[in-house]
Design a protein around this motif. Structure first.
Motif, PDB file in Angstrom:
ATOM      1  N   SER A  55      33.841  51.056  49.974  1.00 17.35           N
ATOM      2  CA  SER A  55      34.245  49.324  50.199  1.00 17.35           C
ATOM      3  C   SER A  55      35.352  49.373  49.489  1.00 17.35           C
ATOM      4  O   SER A  55      35.989  50.100  48.782  1.00 17.35           O
ATOM      5  N   GLU A  56      35.992  48.094  49.593  1.00 17.10           N
ATOM      6  CA  GLU A  56      37.170  47.711  49.184  1.00 17.10           C
ATOM      7  C   GLU A  56      37.180  47.692  47.518  1.00 17.10           C
ATOM      8  O   GLU A  56      38.123  48.500  46.652  1.00 17.10           O
ATOM      9  N   THR A  57      35.990  47.499  47.019  1.00 14.88           N
ATOM     10  CA  THR A  57      35.947  47.361  45.586  1.00 14.88           C
ATOM     11  C   THR A  57      35.897  48.728  45.117  1.00 14.88           C
ATOM     12  O   THR A  57      36.324  49.145  43.915  1.00 14.88           O
ATOM     13  N   ALA A  58      35.284  49.721  45.716  1.00 13.23           N
ATOM     14  CA  ALA A  58      35.047  51.096  45.285  1.00 13.23           C
ATOM     15  C   ALA A  58      36.446  51.694  45.410  1.00 13.23           C
ATOM     16  O   ALA A  58      36.758  52.355  44.551  1.00 13.23           O
ATOM     17  N   ILE A  59      37.295  51.300  46.242  1.00 14.78           N
ATOM     18  CA  ILE A  59      38.668  51.856  46.389  1.00 14.78           C
ATOM     19  C   ILE A  59      39.367  51.584  45.276  1.00 14.78           C
ATOM     20  O   ILE A  59      40.124  52.474  44.525  1.00 14.78           O
ATOM     21  N   ALA A  60      39.420  50.112  45.121  1.00  8.74           N
ATOM     22  CA  ALA A  60      40.204  49.808  43.972  1.00  8.74           C
ATOM     23  C   ALA A  60      39.808  50.495  42.509  1.00  8.74           C
ATOM     24  O   ALA A  60      40.647  50.651  41.781  1.00  8.74           O
ATOM     25  N   GLU A  61      38.500  50.512  42.402  1.00  5.58           N
ATOM     26  CA  GLU A  61      37.886  51.252  41.246  1.00  5.58           C
ATOM     27  C   GLU A  61      38.514  52.515  41.146  1.00  5.58           C
ATOM     28  O   GLU A  61      38.894  52.972  39.983  1.00  5.58           O
ATOM     29  N   ALA A  62      38.400  53.178  42.144  1.00  6.24           N
ATOM     30  CA  ALA A  62      38.787  54.601  42.084  1.00  6.24           C
ATOM     31  C   ALA A  62      40.355  54.919  41.659  1.00  6.24           C
ATOM     32  O   ALA A  62      40.700  55.823  41.205  1.00  6.24           O
ATOM     33  N   HIS A  63      40.912  53.869  42.339  1.00  7.68           N
ATOM     34  CA  HIS A  63      42.586  54.021  41.952  1.00  7.68           C
ATOM     35  C   HIS A  63      42.750  53.936  40.499  1.00  7.68           C
ATOM     36  O   HIS A  63      43.430  54.166  39.818  1.00  7.68           O
ATOM     37  N   LEU A  64      41.968  52.753  40.214  1.00 10.43           N
ATOM     38  CA  LEU A  64      42.030  52.513  38.651  1.00 10.43           C
ATOM     39  C   LEU A  64      41.584  53.760  37.581  1.00 10.43           C
ATOM     40  O   LEU A  64      42.287  53.877  36.810  1.00 10.43           O
ATOM     41  N   VAL A  65      40.750  54.212  37.905  1.00 12.48           N
ATOM     42  CA  VAL A  65      40.149  55.489  37.224  1.00 12.48           C
ATOM     43  C   VAL A  65      41.079  56.472  37.460  1.00 12.48           C
ATOM     44  O   VAL A  65      41.505  57.160  36.297  1.00 12.48           O
TER      45      VAL A  65
END
Ligand SMILES: CC(C)(COP(=O)(O)OP(=O)(O)OC[C@H]1O[C@@H](n2cnc3c(N)ncnc32)[C@H](O)[C@@H]1OP(=O)(O)O)[C@@H](O)C(=O)NCCC(=O)NCCSC(=O)C[C@H](O)C(=O)O
Ligand code: MG
Length: 306
Positions: free
Chosen positions: A249-259
């Motif tokens: 999901s877009e949320t999961a992608i954003a979180e992955a970039h953050l981490v």
């Protein structure tokens, strides 16, 4: 951790298998359509969707189709009849002739079934990269799922994925089809856990009601939450929803970039645990993020090709 165990785990989910469409090998019209669909894998079914007196015709269709059609990055899988049926020998002859990406064995109940097929494949140099997928769809299959999964260790690691078959499992257990799959969830989780323990991918069962896309979306969301990598599909109308639900999901992608970004920051070098916005993030989360972003790259590459 042994290097063997590491490699089993590392193997998990290296391929995109969000949408695994099955097509009866006697339906040439439907087979002609699969190349235009955006599914990650296609199963050419020689088993339950093909009547006994049409098995030879089905094999001829698969041979003709796979010799003449390119399916791009889509994995090509042949589902044979069960190994103890009179059809299996000729099904395997077809598999060895066309060399698909994988052979899907139905109703697997014992590790020896996978080991025997792996042995046959290992006798053929040309079949070197050919993988084995196993359907877990009987009570004994579910009970033995861990042993079957671990048989990958003794079969050249050819065993690559489990696919759950709930139609057969419901038939054998008497559990009726019902929204939420309440009484089947323990069995599904057992299969997911067995697959994860040995680095296999695991694909959720088909949904028979292909017109009810709302129910299908709910089942995809449930399957994803249970840890499945994708879903076996019976109809083109299910492909986009499966790709969407089983893709990040877009949320999961954003979180992955953050981490990933946080751990790449030199300020965090040498730290295995950091604080991101009041949450403890460990290096293992960075590994998960890297895996998810690799999948995103695969999906993007797929879009560019289509
Ligand atoms: C279920 C179906 C028999 C329905 O087919 P049909 O009546 O043709 O549906 P539509 O008219 O809505 O089809 C529209 C067009 O889409 C094409 N089509 C349909 N299905 C497929 C498909 N699977 N792959 C590719 N293309 C497909 C039709 O040809 C129409 O095309 P066109 O006329 O050119 O517009 C049918 O969907 C079907 O047979 N599905 C697959 C069934 C199957 O493979 N069964 C075995 C595997 S299921 C399983 O393994 C269960 C497991 O073992 C368990 O125990 O749970
Ligand atoms: Mg079945």
């Amino acid at each position: 951790m042994t290097s063997e165990a590491t490699s089993f785990r590392a193997h998990h989910t290296s391929r995109l298998r969000r949408s695994v469409l099955t097509v009866p090998a006697i339906n040439e019209r439907a087979m002609a359509k699969v190349g235009s669909l955006n599914c990650d894998a296609v199963i050419f079914d020689l088993e339950d969707s093909v009547a006994d007196d049409r098995k030879a015709e089905a094999r001829r269709n698969v041979l003709k189709f796979l010799q003449n059609s390119a399916l791009g990055p889509c994995e090509r899988i042949i589902r044979t009849n069960a190994t103890d049926t009179p059809h299996f020998r000729e099904d395997m002859a077809l598999v060895l002739e066309v060399l698909p990406d994988a052979v899907l064995l139905p109703k697997v109940e014992e590790p020896v079934t996978v080991q025997d097929v792996a042995e046959v494949l290992s006798e053929q140099d040309a079949a070197e990269g050919l993988r084995i997928w196993a359907m877990i769809e009987t009570p004994r299959g579910v009970l033995n799922a861990a042993a079957i999964a671990s048989s990958g260790r003794t079969s050249d690691s050819r065993l690559d994925a489990f696919v759950v078959g709930l139609n057969d499992l419901r038939k054998a257990t008497g559990i009726p089809a019902a929204p939420g799959r309440t009484y089947l969830v323990p069995y599904l989780m057992q299969v997911v856990l067995a697959a994860r323990a040995y680095g296999l991918d695991v694909i959720d069962s088909v949904s028979n009601d292909f017109r009810d896309l709302e129910a299908f979306a709910e089942e995809c969301a449930q399957g994803k939450a249970m840890g499945f990598d994708g879903k076996m599909l019976i109809h083109p109308a299910q492909v986009d929803a499966a790709n969407c639900h089983y893709g990040p999901s877009e949320t999961a992608i954003a979180e992955a970039h953050l981490v990933a970004g946080a751990f790449a920051d030199p300020a965090h070098a040498g730290l295995n645990v950091i604080n991101i916005d009041g949450r403890m993030i460990e290096r293992l989360h960075a590994e998960q993020a890297a895996r998810l972003l690799a999948k995103v790259a695969q999906i993007d590459a797929r879009k560019e090709m289509s």
